[in-house]
Design a protein around this motif. Structure first.
Motif, PDB file in Angstrom:
ATOM      1  N   HIS A 126     -13.562 -29.783  -2.845  1.00 40.94           N
ATOM      2  CA  HIS A 126     -13.995 -30.097  -1.474  1.00 40.94           C
ATOM      3  C   HIS A 126     -13.482 -31.475  -1.064  1.00 40.94           C
ATOM      4  CE1 HIS A 126     -17.017 -31.840   1.407  1.00 40.94           C
ATOM      5  NE2 HIS A 126     -16.635 -30.761   2.061  1.00 40.94           N
ATOM      6  N   GLU A 127     -13.548 -32.429  -1.982  1.00 41.34           N
ATOM      7  CA  GLU A 127     -13.038 -33.781  -1.698  1.00 41.34           C
ATOM      8  C   GLU A 127     -11.529 -33.753  -1.437  1.00 41.34           C
ATOM      9  OE1 GLU A 127     -14.092 -36.476  -4.801  1.00 41.34           O
ATOM     10  OE2 GLU A 127     -16.241 -36.065  -4.656  1.00 41.34           O
ATOM     11  N   MET A 183     -16.757 -24.351   4.315  1.00 41.31           N
ATOM     12  CA  MET A 183     -15.295 -24.366   4.172  1.00 41.31           C
ATOM     13  C   MET A 183     -14.684 -23.054   4.639  1.00 41.31           C
ATOM     14  SD  MET A 183     -15.009 -26.388   0.519  1.00 41.31           S
ATOM     15  CE  MET A 183     -13.235 -26.210   0.319  1.00 41.31           C
ATOM     16  N   VAL A 184     -15.344 -21.927   4.340  1.00 45.77           N
ATOM     17  CA  VAL A 184     -14.850 -20.624   4.795  1.00 45.77           C
ATOM     18  C   VAL A 184     -14.818 -20.572   6.318  1.00 45.77           C
ATOM     19  CG1 VAL A 184     -15.351 -18.153   4.908  1.00 45.77           C
ATOM     20  CG2 VAL A 184     -15.566 -19.356   2.734  1.00 45.77           C
ATOM     21  N   SER A 240      -9.143 -34.061  13.565  1.00 45.38           N
ATOM     22  CA  SER A 240     -10.286 -34.983  13.474  1.00 45.38           C
ATOM     23  C   SER A 240     -11.601 -34.213  13.517  1.00 45.38           C
ATOM     24  CB  SER A 240     -10.234 -36.012  14.603  1.00 45.38           C
ATOM     25  OG  SER A 240     -10.232 -35.382  15.866  1.00 45.38           O
ATOM     26  N   ILE A 241     -11.636 -33.115  14.264  1.00 42.94           N
ATOM     27  CA  ILE A 241     -12.828 -32.264  14.306  1.00 42.94           C
ATOM     28  C   ILE A 241     -12.972 -31.508  12.987  1.00 42.94           C
ATOM     29  CG2 ILE A 241     -13.907 -30.297  15.466  1.00 42.94           C
ATOM     30  CD1 ILE A 241     -13.968 -32.871  17.082  1.00 42.94           C
ATOM     31  N   LEU A 243     -15.886 -30.535   7.937  1.00 40.64           N
ATOM     32  CA  LEU A 243     -15.912 -30.501   6.473  1.00 40.64           C
ATOM     33  C   LEU A 243     -16.898 -31.510   5.903  1.00 40.64           C
ATOM     34  CD1 LEU A 243     -12.097 -30.145   5.631  1.00 40.64           C
ATOM     35  CD2 LEU A 243     -13.873 -28.414   5.307  1.00 40.64           C
ATOM     36  N   GLU A 244     -17.033 -32.646   6.583  1.00 39.81           N
ATOM     37  CA  GLU A 244     -17.992 -33.660   6.145  1.00 39.81           C
ATOM     38  C   GLU A 244     -19.428 -33.221   6.366  1.00 39.81           C
ATOM     39  OE1 GLU A 244     -15.522 -37.825   7.007  1.00 39.81           O
ATOM     40  OE2 GLU A 244     -16.745 -36.913   8.577  1.00 39.81           O
ATOM     41  N   GLY A 245     -19.633 -32.253   7.258  1.00 37.79           N
ATOM     42  CA  GLY A 245     -20.982 -31.835   7.613  1.00 37.79           C
ATOM     43  C   GLY A 245     -21.548 -32.635   8.764  1.00 37.79           C
TER      44      GLY A 245
END
Length: 418
Positions: free
Chosen positions: A179-180, A325-326, A344-345, A350-352
């Motif tokens: 994820h990172e 992520m999916v 950027s979105i 992904l960051e939540g």
């Protein structure tokens, strides 16, 4: 007394003359030495380099990258003996400079000098102007008649594809770290698109071009296809096919406008491979799972993502992040560019920090009824920093779709090639 004074004055004059002569001698020596250094090897080599390239090299020397000689790179790489990998744009060797700095030296190759020069200018002009943690750093370059090469920082853990698709050799990366890696890649692309003085479109986002440092931090690499774009231009003029089959956006091989959103599509396909830890197309699997993206959509559409978690061996503690992520991947691979989010979105989702909206079916164009139009205007408002007119295409790029298995032909899928 007068005689002694005259003698002293004469001595002082002699000393002054000697000092001046010595200083002039030193200055002449230094100037001659610098002149000789400039002549070797560039003046001789410039006879074989077009004037446009000479001007480009002069401009880049005023930027950050260092200009190396072929001799320096041959010494650093032990005469190019330590092979790291090779691809369509060059062969990469490991090198170590006398100060202990490890580097990756990419020796460019191509079918013609013009093609090599295009690759060279694309990478140097792109990386010479960018500075971001999630982009591979360009140390310098060499452009001589005998050697065209780029010198990058050495990534000790290689490229992401080695760990995703060759787990028997590479280190198995935990899902939290994956994820990172996805987030770091997204940040690097967002910087190229939205933070550089000129927007940079990469055109070839894929696992092989995501490199990992000693801490497995992701760094976007390989800018041989990259293109600098003015921000006031909504569409990009294309002069030839770009991208890797399996990751390239539909507009790169169909009569559709081309924008920076093609990188968003490629990132979505990359994200699917990170989630599944497999290539998106795997002909060894059953018909339903051969193409992972459409299988993931069907599981999402039927509210059966738990099946995906099991197949992809995602632990319960990672399921919430994996589901996010999916959904982000499905948003990124939408058929029409204006319905894809800007990078950027993507980073914020992904960051939540942003809730991921319910994605539309990105594969509806593969079935009777065509592309779904529902919600397009909402997507434009929510995801686009700078909107554009869909009908104002400048240049269209077309290519032939490579057929494979019946499933691939049905969904017009092409195999990814490294």
């Amino acid at each position: 007394m007068s005689t002694d004074g005259a003698t002293t004055g004469a001595l002082e004059l002699i000393v002054i003359v000697v000092v001046v002569v010595v200083k002039i001698g030193i200055i002449v020596y230094v100037c001659n030495r610098r002149s000789n250094m400039r002549k070797d090897p560039y003046v001789e080599d410039s006879r074989f380099i077009p004037l446009t390239m000479v001007k480009f090299l002069d401009d880049m020397e005023r930027e950050r990258p260092i200009r190396f000689t072929s001799q320096q790179l041959r010494i650093a790489t032990e005469n190019f003996s330590i092979l790291l990998g090779s691809g369509g744009f060059g062969t990469v060797y490991k090198g170590i400079f006398s100060n202990g700095t490890a580097v990756a030296v990419k020796v460019l190759n191509g079918t013609s000098d013009k093609r090599i020069e295009e690759q060279f200018m694309a990478e140097v002009s792109t990386m010479g102007r960018t500075h971001h943690f999630n982009l591979v750093r360009l140390y310098g370059f060499c452009f001589e008649s005998s050697l065209r090469a780029l010198v990058y920082e050495f990534m000790i853990n290689g490229s992401l594809d080695y760990h995703l698709f060759k787990s028997k050799k590479g280190i198995v990366i935990g899902f939290e770290k994956l994820h990172e890696i996805a987030l770091g890649t997204a940040r690097g692309i967002a910087y190229l698109h939205e933070e550089c003085p000129q927007r940079i479109v990469h055109y070839d986002i894929k696992p092989g071009n995501i490199h990992l440092d000693s801490k497995f931090c992701a760094k976007v690499a390989d800018f041989g296809l990259a293109k600098l774009c003015n921000r006031d231009k909504t569409h990009i003029t294309m002069t030839g096919g770009r991208g890797t089959p399996g990751y390239a956006a539909p507009e790169l091989w169909l009569p559709l406008p081309v924008t920076h959103k093609c990188d968003v599509y490629s990132f979505g396909m990359l994200l699917f491979e990170i989630i599944g830890r497999r290539r998106n197309m795997d002909v060894t699997l059953g018909d339903s799972q051969q193409w992972f993206p459409i299988w993931a959509w069907r599981k999402y559409e039927k509210n059966q993502l738990n099946d995906l978690m099991i197949v992809c061996t995602i632990e319960e503690k990672d399921e919430e992040v994996a589901e996010r992520m999916v959904k982000v991947a499905l948003c990124c691979v939408q058929y029409r560019p204006e319905t894809r989010p800007v990078m950027s979105i993507v980073v914020k989702m992904l960051e939540g920090a942003l809730e991921v909206p319910e994605p539309f079916n990105p594969f509806s164009h593969l079935f009777p009824g065509g592309v779904s139009e529902g919600g397009d205007s909402l997507a434009r408002i929510a995801w686009n920093v700078d909107g554009f007119c869909w009908s104002s295409s400048e240049v269209v790029t077309k290519s032939t779709v490579v057929t494979g298995t019946p499933l691939m032909r049905r969904y017009e899928i092409t195999m990814a090639s490294d």
